[in-house]
Scaffold this active site. Structure first.
Site, short mmCIF file in Angstrom:
data_model
loop_
_atom_site.label_atom_id
_atom_site.label_comp_id
_atom_site.label_asym_id
_atom_site.label_seq_id
_atom_site.Cartn_x
_atom_site.Cartn_y
_atom_site.Cartn_z
N GLU A 44 12.76 44.59 69.88
CA GLU A 44 12.41 45.95 69.45
C GLU A 44 10.92 46.14 69.14
OE1 GLU A 44 16.49 45.22 69.37
OE2 GLU A 44 15.12 44.20 67.99
N CYS A 64 9.91 35.66 65.56
CA CYS A 64 10.30 34.32 65.97
C CYS A 64 11.55 34.38 66.82
CB CYS A 64 10.57 33.48 64.71
SG CYS A 64 11.14 31.80 65.03
N GLU A 69 21.91 28.05 72.79
CA GLU A 69 22.59 27.37 73.89
C GLU A 69 22.68 28.20 75.16
OE1 GLU A 69 26.33 25.79 72.59
OE2 GLU A 69 25.45 24.88 70.82
N THR A 70 22.16 29.43 75.13
CA THR A 70 22.23 30.31 76.30
C THR A 70 20.81 30.68 76.74
OG1 THR A 70 22.24 32.38 75.06
CG2 THR A 70 24.38 31.28 75.41
N HIS A 72 19.45 33.45 76.68
CA HIS A 72 18.98 34.62 75.93
C HIS A 72 17.55 34.44 75.44
CE1 HIS A 72 18.96 37.32 72.31
NE2 HIS A 72 19.44 38.14 73.23
N ASN A 97 -0.32 38.80 69.96
CA ASN A 97 1.04 38.33 70.12
C ASN A 97 1.28 37.13 69.20
OD1 ASN A 97 3.56 37.50 70.89
ND2 ASN A 97 3.14 37.46 73.07
N ARG A 111 5.01 26.51 62.31
CA ARG A 111 4.14 27.42 63.06
C ARG A 111 3.95 28.77 62.37
NH1 ARG A 111 5.75 28.23 68.80
NH2 ARG A 111 3.54 28.57 69.12
#
Length: 128
Positions: A44, A64, A69-70, A72, A97, A111
């Site tokens: 978004e 972040c 596991e996909t 995505h 960014n 980080r």
């Protein structure tokens, strides 16, 4: 007159966002007028920036994405990065960014100071 910066952040990982935000604010210090807009997720962030693009001199995108596991993770990270770059170029406004992409929460925690690097990028472009 101070230049206006909008920090658009995803608070999906609230602890990580707060660290990114604090490091960015510390870098921007009192040299800029900063506002904050929170959105639910990294995806978004670009649309929120696009809605406010004419009202600010520069932007910080903070958030972040942690790999699951996909695929995505890959889609969200790439889509957000591409949209941010396109907005920046089309509108000739710097968008730092500060969306970090990590494999796990431990990497993300380490980080959190990357917000300052995104802020530094915006500061350098605004000075051109």
């Amino acid at each position: 007159m101070k230049k206006k910066i909008l920090i658009v952040g995803s608070n999906y990982y609230n602890q990580i966002y707060f660290g990114l935000f604090q490091s960015a604010i510390n870098k921007l210090n009192k040299k800029f007028k900063c506002d904050q807009l929170l959105v639910p997720g990294v995806f978004e962030i670009p649309v929120a920036i696009s809605k406010k693009i004419k009202k600010y001199d520069g932007f910080l995108a903070l958030g972040c994405v942690i790999k699951g596991e996909t695929p995505h993770f890959d889609f969200i990270s790439q889509a957000a990065t591409n949209a941010i770059m396109e907005l920046s170029i089309q509108n000739r406004k710097p968008i730092g960014n500060g969306i970090i992409t990590c494999l796990n929460m431990q990497q993300a925690i380490k980080r959190k100071k990357k917000g300052a690097e995104a802020a530094e990028a915006v500061i350098s472009i605004l000075s051109i």
